[in-house]
Design a protein around this motif. Structure first.
Motif, mmCIF file in Angstrom:
data_model
loop_
_atom_site.group_PDB
_atom_site.id
_atom_site.type_symbol
_atom_site.label_atom_id
_atom_site.label_comp_id
_atom_site.label_asym_id
_atom_site.label_seq_id
_atom_site.Cartn_x
_atom_site.Cartn_y
_atom_site.Cartn_z
ATOM 1 N N VAL A 554 -4.684 33.485 9.748
ATOM 2 C CA VAL A 554 -5.107 34.834 10.142
ATOM 3 C C VAL A 554 -5.259 35.648 8.862
ATOM 4 N N SER A 555 -6.433 36.209 8.632
ATOM 5 C CA SER A 555 -6.636 36.984 7.402
ATOM 6 C C SER A 555 -7.853 37.890 7.554
ATOM 7 N N HIS A 556 -7.822 39.002 6.813
ATOM 8 C CA HIS A 556 -8.987 39.878 6.702
ATOM 9 C C HIS A 556 -9.651 39.718 5.339
ATOM 10 N N ASP A 557 -9.100 38.848 4.491
ATOM 11 C CA ASP A 557 -9.575 38.673 3.122
ATOM 12 C C ASP A 557 -10.801 37.755 3.131
ATOM 13 N N ARG A 558 -11.995 38.351 2.968
ATOM 14 C CA ARG A 558 -13.234 37.587 3.061
ATOM 15 C C ARG A 558 -13.316 36.486 2.006
ATOM 16 N N TYR A 559 -12.969 36.836 0.785
ATOM 17 C CA TYR A 559 -13.049 35.895 -0.331
ATOM 18 C C TYR A 559 -12.137 34.697 -0.065
ATOM 19 N N PHE A 560 -10.921 34.986 0.373
ATOM 20 C CA PHE A 560 -9.934 33.941 0.630
ATOM 21 C C PHE A 560 -10.381 33.030 1.772
ATOM 22 N N LEU A 561 -10.825 33.617 2.876
ATOM 23 C CA LEU A 561 -11.242 32.810 4.024
ATOM 24 C C LEU A 561 -12.440 31.926 3.683
ATOM 25 N N ASP A 562 -13.398 32.474 2.935
ATOM 26 C CA ASP A 562 -14.563 31.677 2.568
ATOM 27 C C ASP A 562 -14.170 30.444 1.759
ATOM 28 N N LYS A 563 -13.063 30.536 1.002
ATOM 29 C CA LYS A 563 -12.662 29.429 0.137
ATOM 30 C C LYS A 563 -11.814 28.382 0.858
ATOM 31 N N VAL A 564 -11.028 28.781 1.883
ATOM 32 C CA VAL A 564 -10.025 27.844 2.404
ATOM 33 C C VAL A 564 -10.295 27.346 3.827
ATOM 34 N N VAL A 565 -11.191 27.973 4.591
ATOM 35 C CA VAL A 565 -11.443 27.489 5.956
ATOM 36 C C VAL A 565 -12.906 27.094 6.097
ATOM 37 N N ASP A 566 -13.176 26.261 7.112
ATOM 38 C CA ASP A 566 -14.564 25.833 7.317
ATOM 39 C C ASP A 566 -15.136 26.282 8.645
ATOM 40 N N HIS A 567 -14.328 26.860 9.529
ATOM 41 C CA HIS A 567 -14.871 27.487 10.730
ATOM 42 C C HIS A 567 -13.873 28.506 11.253
ATOM 43 N N LEU A 568 -14.317 29.334 12.192
ATOM 44 C CA LEU A 568 -13.533 30.482 12.649
ATOM 45 C C LEU A 568 -13.346 30.451 14.161
ATOM 46 N N PHE A 569 -12.185 30.964 14.599
ATOM 47 C CA PHE A 569 -11.981 31.361 15.979
ATOM 48 C C PHE A 569 -12.062 32.886 15.994
ATOM 49 N N VAL A 570 -13.060 33.430 16.701
ATOM 50 C CA VAL A 570 -13.270 34.874 16.740
ATOM 51 C C VAL A 570 -12.709 35.404 18.050
ATOM 52 N N LEU A 571 -11.692 36.259 17.951
ATOM 53 C CA LEU A 571 -11.084 36.854 19.135
ATOM 54 C C LEU A 571 -11.804 38.147 19.479
ATOM 55 N N PRO A 572 -12.161 38.357 20.739
ATOM 56 C CA PRO A 572 -12.899 39.566 21.120
ATOM 57 C C PRO A 572 -11.989 40.781 21.192
ATOM 58 N N ALA A 573 -12.608 41.963 21.096
ATOM 59 C CA ALA A 573 -11.851 43.209 21.158
ATOM 60 C C ALA A 573 -11.682 43.710 22.579
ATOM 61 N N ASP A 574 -12.417 43.131 23.521
ATOM 62 C CA ASP A 574 -12.404 43.675 24.883
ATOM 63 C C ASP A 574 -11.262 43.167 25.746
ATOM 64 N N GLY A 575 -10.407 42.296 25.183
ATOM 65 C CA GLY A 575 -9.278 41.806 25.964
ATOM 66 C C GLY A 575 -9.656 40.759 26.989
ATOM 67 N N SER A 576 -10.845 40.171 26.878
ATOM 68 C CA SER A 576 -11.275 39.165 27.847
ATOM 69 C C SER A 576 -10.656 37.803 27.578
ATOM 70 N N GLY A 577 -10.220 37.572 26.312
ATOM 71 C CA GLY A 577 -9.645 36.286 25.955
ATOM 72 C C GLY A 577 -10.662 35.186 25.768
ATOM 73 N N ARG A 578 -11.962 35.531 25.792
ATOM 74 C CA ARG A 578 -13.019 34.529 25.628
ATOM 75 C C ARG A 578 -13.257 34.283 24.146
ATOM 76 N N LEU A 579 -12.522 33.360 23.584
ATOM 77 C CA LEU A 579 -12.582 33.076 22.155
ATOM 78 C C LEU A 579 -13.877 32.353 21.809
ATOM 79 N N HIS A 580 -14.457 32.727 20.645
ATOM 80 C CA HIS A 580 -15.724 32.133 20.179
ATOM 81 C C HIS A 580 -15.461 31.288 18.944
ATOM 82 N N ASN A 581 -15.972 30.074 18.937
ATOM 83 C CA ASN A 581 -15.816 29.166 17.791
ATOM 84 C C ASN A 581 -17.060 29.276 16.914
#
Length: 707
Positions: A554-581
């Motif tokens: 879990v991070s907000h650091d763009r530079y760091f995430l770009d270097k260490v992960v290869d894909h994202l789980f995006v959690l929505p703000a609407d509370g629906s729980g419909r996670l996007h890969n």
């Protein structure tokens, strides 16, 4: 070498002239120009005029607990309109330097000079708000012009709304309006609403400040600081606790404002977007690097190469001197006193030399990981009535590297806890492999109330002993703990310090060490870069690149995430729980979001234009009738609001004329006649008039709809 000076007595400069020596000399010249030498003016640099400097520190020195030298004899100047980043290793004194410049702490030596009349505001790393006050009252406690008038106006408005026929309340409101006119503060109300909306603190304004979390206090403190429109803003880790939307907004806000800023930050994307120079605090000296983060790295590398060459030359000289000392008979010692003293000084210098850059490597290891790791099947998780996950299925594989992103409150930390089965599932199941060993780095940090008095080495030794592959003896565990402390840049002098005495960044580094000492094969990191210095983050990134287990960050650091992960789980703000890969980098995801937002704005604008055109056509076709058209029922203007409506028209006309006059002065600027200080003041006036006009026009439109 101290403070960027070149030691021309070293072996490098005494060697015969050759290609290597010429190259080293050129690199040395580049490093010497990294910053002004203490107490001198850098050759070739224009002397900065006093009117252009908002704050300056001359010969500043400070020690910690009377022993550790934080900085010694440094000079610093912040020019009007400049935006600078202050970087350095954890514990070197970055926060202390900010407090000295803010006038909150006194240096051991040297002086700080603030330009007369300068409005300065300092937002500390962990802001402490006064108890027994609301967040709104904290924001309104600002001494900035107009803020007190705005507070009185809002209180008077509330009194009139509560008792419309109360003459005393009406008189109070009339006085408040007069004060708002006198302070020209009508734009402040809109500005406060805008800041609170962007920093997502509207719902916190009436809450007791003592009950706010660390992140909430930070956002309220930033809103209060920006509302004051300071000329000089000192920020200590401003991006901590902010989500990516708020961070990007803050970048734009700082770029747009004509203010001087000094920012302590580890966020390299934020640094590059907002700062035009980097000030590096290193080994009690301050170095200035002009340009971007990339240029800072190049400049620092040049300096370290020079220092490395000089240290290598000093070590060679020491080796020769040591051989000479050992050959001296006892009877001749008195004849060689001067040379012996020189040898001792050289030995001390080599002993205190910093380790060469790039020597630190993180090799914490991990437990064996089987083929079955983590499998989620139809998992749904609810936290406080809000869906974090809804019917989510995923199988984690070896070397899976996932970033968890989403706005604050979307459930990122809850996701990490669900993975560890620390939260109950509404439905679905999680299958955990037999060989899985979790390593969880929590955002909250080390619990100082429990371990604050524990010694650093003791804490790491206990973590090592909890590993399934711990040593067969306590001595072996202590040796392993000592090796880890060295890898994490903890000098032996700090091993026996209480954990509570470490700096915030050092505690974060120790927390990370504690997690990795257990040799996990599934790493769960919640905001791992918060409060870490850039060198430690680089070491962590290098370690994670070779980590063979599962990584979930879990991070907000763009530079760091770009270097260490290869894909994202995006959690929505609407509370629906419909996670996007999302199967790409964080930067690509943000570009996609920007494109979608731009399309949405364009479509909305086109729909409004179509609706307006359709309404005009319908009006032309409709027959005129005597009856009045149906209107939405709205509360008519009160007598007070009618007067305010008329006053706003007059004030908008007046400010529009002022804005046009200022813009004419800017357009007709003549460098040989007008001063650049005047030009900057005109730009600031135009910017402030534009914000005020926007606020007044919005208020006028609200009243016009009801007039």
């Amino acid at each position: 070498m101290a403070g960027g000076e070149i030691d021309r007595d070293s072996a490098v400069w005494a060697a015969p002239v050759n290609i290597r020596a010429m190259a080293l000399a050129l690199v040395a010249l580049a490093a010497a120009c990294v910053r002004p030498l203490p107490g001198r003016v850098r050759a070739g640099a224009a002397v900065m005029q006093a009117a252009d400097v908002l704050v300056s520190g001359v010969g500043l020195s400070l020690t910690h607990d009377g022993a550790k030298i934080l900085f010694s004899g440094i000079d610093i100047q912040l020019a009007r309109g400049s935006k600078s980043a202050l970087v350095g290793a954890n514990g070197v004194g970055k926060s202390s330097l900010l407090r000295v410049l803010a006038g909150l702490d006194s240096p051991d030596d040297g002086r700080v000079e603030l330009a007369p009349g300068t409005r300065l505001h300092y937002v500390e790393q962990e802001p402490s708000l006064p108890p027994d006050t609301s967040a709104a009252n904290f924001i309104f406690s600002s001494p900035a012009p107009g803020v007190a008038a705005l507070r009185q106006y809002q209180e008077a408005q509330a009194a009139v709304e509560a008792a419309p026929d109360d003459e005393a309340a009406a008189e109070q409101l009339a006085r408040a309006i007069a004060a708002m006119d006198a302070e020209d503060a009508w734009g402040l109300e809109f500005e406060m609403r805008r800041l609170c909306s962007k920093l997502r603190v509207e719902h916190l304004l009436q809450r007791d400040a003592a009950g706010l979390s660390g992140g909430e206090r930070k956002r309220v403190a930033l809103a209060a600081a920006l509302l004051q429109s300071p000329e000089l803003l000192l920020l200590d880790e401003p991006t901590n606790h902010l989500d990516i939307a708020a961070i990007r907004w803050l970048e734009e806000e700082l770029r747009a404002r004509m203010l001087t800023a000094l920012v302590v930050t580890h966020d390299r994307s934020f640094l590059s977007a907002t700062c035009g120079q980097v000030l590096e605090l290193d080994h009690a000296s301050l170095y200035r690097h002009a340009g971007s983060y990339e240029e800072f790295l190049e400049s620092k590398q040049a300096r370290l190469e020079v220092e490395g060459a000089q240290q290598a030359a000093a070590r060679n000289k020491l080796r020769r001197e040591l051989a000479w000392v050992r050959k001296q008979p006892k009877a001749r010692e008195s004849k060689s006193k001067a040379r012996l003293e020189a040898f001792e000084g050289l030995a001390r210098r080599v002993a205190s030399a910093r380790p060469a850059s790039g020597e630190v490597e993180l090799q914490a290891g991990m437990q064996r990981l089987g083929s079955a790791i983590l499998t989620l099947d139809g998992v749904s998780v609810d936290v406080g009535g809000k869906k974090v996950l809804r019917d989510f299925s995923y199988e984690f594989l070896r070397r899976d590297r996932v970033g968890i992103v989403g706005p604050n409150g979307s459930g990122k930390t809850s996701f990490l806890k669900a993975i560890q089965q620390q939260l109950p599932f509404e439905s679905g199941c999680l299958t955990v492999g037999e060989t899985v060993v979790y390593g969880y780095y929590e955002q909250e940090g080390l619990p100082l109330d429990k371990i604050g008095e524990m010694r650093v080495l003791q804490l790491v030794r206990e973590a090592v002993s909890e590993s399934p592959e711990a040593g067969v003896s306590s001595e072996a565990d202590e040796q392993h703990a000592s090796a880890l402390l060295r890898q994490f840049l903890f000098p032996p002098a700090r091993w026996h310090s209480p954990v509570g005495k470490l700096s915030g960044g050092e505690r974060r580094r120790l927390q990370l060490l504690q997690v990795l000492a257990r040799r996990p094969n599934v790493l769960l990191l919640d905001e791992p870069t918060n409060d870490l210095d850039l060198d430690t983050i680089a070491v962590l990134e290098s370690f994670l690149a070779s980590f063979d287990g599962v990584l979930i960050v879990v991070s907000h650091d763009r530079y760091f995430l770009d270097k260490v992960v290869d894909h994202l789980f995006v959690l929505p703000a609407d509370g629906s729980g419909r996670l996007h890969n999302w199967g790409d980098t964080f930067s690509k995801y943000l570009e996609y979001c920007d494109e979608q937002e731009a399309k949405s704005r364009l479509q909305s604008r086109e729909r409004r234009q179509e609706a307006k055109g359709s309404a005009s056509s319908q009006e032309e076709r409709s027959p005129q009738v005597d009856s009045q058209p149906q209107k939405t029922k709205t509360k008519p203007l009160s007598a007070f609001e009618q007067r305010e409506f008329e006053r706003l028209e007059e004030q908008i006309d007046k400010l529009s004329d002022e804005q046009k006059a200022v813009q004419r002065r800017i357009h007709n600027f003549q460098p040989n006649k007008d001063g650049y200080t005047d030009l900057q003041e005109w730009n600031e006036q135009a910017e402030e008039l534009g914000r005020t006009l926007e606020a007044l026009e919005l208020k006028w439109l609200e009243l016009a709809e009801r007039a």
